[in-house]
Design an enzyme around this catalytic site. Structure first.
Site, PDB file in Angstrom:
ATOM      1  CG  HIS A 117     -49.257  -8.186 -19.704  1.00  0.00           C
ATOM      2  ND1 HIS A 117     -48.081  -8.095 -18.994  1.00  0.00           N
ATOM      3  CD2 HIS A 117     -49.209  -9.375 -20.352  1.00  0.00           C
ATOM      4  CE1 HIS A 117     -47.367  -9.193 -19.204  1.00  0.00           C
ATOM      5  NE2 HIS A 117     -48.025  -9.992 -20.012  1.00  0.00           N
ATOM      6  CB  CYS A 133     -48.933 -11.894 -17.515  1.00  0.00           C
ATOM      7  SG  CYS A 133     -47.598 -13.057 -17.462  1.00  0.00           S
ATOM      8  CG  ASP A 155     -49.262  -2.995 -23.240  1.00  0.00           C
ATOM      9  OD1 ASP A 155     -48.719  -3.380 -24.301  1.00  0.00           O
ATOM     10  OD2 ASP A 155     -49.486  -3.757 -22.279  1.00  0.00           O
ATOM     11  CE  LYS A 169     -46.207  -9.902 -26.446  1.00  0.00           C
ATOM     12  NZ  LYS A 169     -46.276 -11.235 -25.827  1.00  0.00           N
ATOM     13  CD  GLN A 212     -50.778  -9.831 -27.170  1.00  0.00           C
ATOM     14  OE1 GLN A 212     -51.014 -10.315 -28.274  1.00  0.00           O
ATOM     15  NE2 GLN A 212     -49.923 -10.385 -26.337  1.00  0.00           N
TER      16      GLN A 212
END
Lengths: 420, 167
Positions: free
Chosen positions: A137, A378, A214, A240, A217
């Protein structure tokens, strides 16, 4: 204003996973769009909030709010205790070894920037190399580019194959004596690929290089254990995870966090200040300058309670079944191509339609009450690698149903009909 | 918003499949490129202008249906017009799509005197994220007017932020 209705939902569950009961927890699922029931399939951008979390925020603001770590009065002590308890909830949720290894940030982006400033600017210099991947991202690209430009360091990129899977051989070949840091996305927001980060971390460690993951997600869709992964840093966002916006987490190994310089200066991150010298506070406070988003942190804690009660394994199983069903269904529609066909995928169905731009797809699906994301997500390098400017992306959460997948398929067919 | 599907059905069926003036004008006197980095839309407009009149205009590029239909209808609307009249139309179109002027309000409708068939794009105003798609061709046309023949506009020029009167 959208109207509220009660929609009936076809069940798609196995005990103890009760989809009807779960959906009843989410007031926003009763909203109507264009006179039709909302079909919310933009969960990778932001998940919806259950009543339990909304209620927790209301209770905090109504009966518990004051500034933390400041005063001896009742409310300040209560708010501080609740804030600290939220940190312990995060610690348990990701199985961090110590409470002080959990830092509250404003989100994943700030968490990565914190590491770039706190670790990168202290330890990465001219000629050093940072490894990231094609799937990143923008939030895990731009901070490292800024650092590279400032320090004269170099970015190396792990390639992907046509399915959207990282190439591990190429990854290992990127390492050399100048490699100083690795920063990898756990689950691709654009394609849904689950990357083998545990293996990649183990290899980086064998070369003496620390790794940031990261997990924006990943954490909403699977059980994440930071000690099992052995990552050095792990970043994710509250919104999220059915929590509020404005709150995120940076997990970091204590020794690394202690070695780092502060990111932001201000109150709460100091032990003492004179005009000659400031002594920084211990971790995690060293990285939490100023009044933090207290309510959001407590709300995140409530969201983690909510998700834990359902069980991350149950959530993962339900979403996996939905993704599989959606993949099968969309594969049967001629003129629609799935982008991102990795063997290990989580909750994301990115697709392109022949001769129809994703923005037109998104606009027309919205007319049917279906919310998907369209664009480059993104992640422009991913789009460039796949040779497309954009995709339409349906991303599923545990409160989505098979009937909603059917609605999406009907929507796709309707779009094709208009363009036929 | 209810008109949106109608917009698609009416305009897209026509202009998306059979865009008018698609291609490039040979020996163009004016040229500009338009980009919308957010969705990857890319548009090239070439013109042959003589004595302040648009003798020929063509466009090509990759874009969504709203952008393509807007570009197609724009070329039809301005071909044969004077440059000054085209500038008036650009301002009216931008005012309508960005919601500064509303065709349903009589006083404002008067200020949209030249809109004609382009009125079908008024509904795009209800979708803020798509407004840029509809106006990209018009910004690009305006930019082309101030371009010089045979000069590449592959520079930092960004038509999305090009100054365009009060619109």
């Amino acid at each position: 204003m959208p109207k509220i209705n009660n929609l009936s939902i076809s069940t798609f569950d196995t005990p103890p996973f009760n989809i009807n009961k779960i959906r009843a927890d989410f007031p926003i699922l009763n909203v109507q769009i264009e006179g039709k029931p909302l079909v919310y399939l933009d969960n990778a951008a932001s998940a919806q909030m259950p009543q339990q979390v909304i209620d927790r925020l209301v209770r905090y603001q109504s009966t518990q709010h004051a500034n933390i770590h400041r005063a001896v009065h009742y409310l300040s002590e209560l708010a501080t205790a609740e804030y600290d308890e939220a940190r312990r909830k995060v610690q348990r949720f990701i199985n961090a070894g110590e409470e002080r290894e959990v830092i509250f940030t404003s989100g994943t982006t700030e968490a990565i920037n914190l590491v770039m400033h706190g670790y990168g600017r202290k330890f990465i210099g001219a000629g050093d190399e940072i490894i990231i991947s094609t799937l990143e991202h923008h939030s895990n690209i731009v901070p490292w580019q800024m650092l590279a430009e400032e320090r004269g360091a170099k970015i190396r990129v792990v390639p992907v194959n046509d399915a959207g899977e990282l190439q591990l051989d190429a990854y290992m070949n990127l390492f050399n004596e100048r490699t100083k840091f690795v920063s990898l996305i756990h689950v691709s927001n654009a394609l849904g690929t689950i990357n083998p980060v545990k293996k990649m971390i183990a290899y980086a460690h064998s070369r003496g290089v620390p790794v940031l993951v990261d997990g924006a997600q990943a954490v909403p869709h699977m059980k994440v254990d930071v000690q099992d992964l052995d990552c050095d840093f792990y970043a994710f966002s509250g919104h999220k995870l059915c929590g509020p916006t404005g709150i995120g987490i940076l997990y970091g190994k204590a020794a690394l966090l202690e070695s780092m310089q502060p990111f932001k200066g201000g109150g709460d991150m100091i032990l003492s200040v004179t005009f000659e010298k400031t002594t920084y506070n211990t971790i995690p406070y060293k990285f939490e300058a100023g009044t933090p988003p207290i309510a959001a942190a407590i709300g995140l804690g409530a969201a983690l309670d909510y998700l834990s009660a359902i069980g991350m394994e149950n959530i993962a199983a339900h979403e996996h079944a939905l993704l599989q069903y959606a993949t099968e269904q969309v594969s049967q529609i001629p003129g629609v191509r799935i982008v991102g066909t990795a063997r290990d995928k989580a909750s994301v169905l990115s697709f392109v339609m022949e001769h129809i731009h994703p923005h037109d797809v998104g606009t027309l699906l919205n007319q049917e009450g279906i919310a998907v994301r369209t664009g480059h997500h993104c992640a422009q390098p991913v789009m460039q690698r796949m040779g497309i400017p954009a995709t339409s992306r349906a991303s599923f959460a545990f409160y989505n149903t098979r009937a909603e997948v059917d609605a999406l398929m009907a929507g796709i067919r309707m779009v094709q009909k208009i363009f036929a | 918003m209810a008109n949106l599907k109608a917009l698609y059905q009416e305009v897209i069926l026509d202009h998306n499949k059979k865009p008018r003036n698609y291609g490039a004008v040979e020996r163009a006197s004016h040229h500009a490129e338009g980009h919308n980095p957010l969705c990857g839309d890319h548009l090239s407009i070439t013109l042959a202008i003589a004595d302040e009149n648009i003798q020929n205009i063509a466009f090509n590029g990759e874009s969504c249906a709203i952008c393509k239909a807007s570009a197609s209808m724009m070329t039809v609307a301005v071909k044969g017009k004077s440059r000054a009249d085209a500038e008036i139309l650009i301002e009216e179109f931008l005012a309508m799509v960005t919601g500064k002027l509303d065709l349903n309000i009589p006083d404002q409708k008067e200020k949209l005197a030249h809109i004609g068939r382009l009125a079908v794009f008024a509904g795009v105003h209800d979708l803020p994220t798509r407004v840029k798609c509809a106006i990209l061709p018009w910004h690009t046309l305006h930019a082309a007017f101030s371009s010089v023949a045979q000069v590449s506009t592959e520079s930092e020029f960004d038509p999305m932020h090009a100054p365009i009167g009060d619109a």
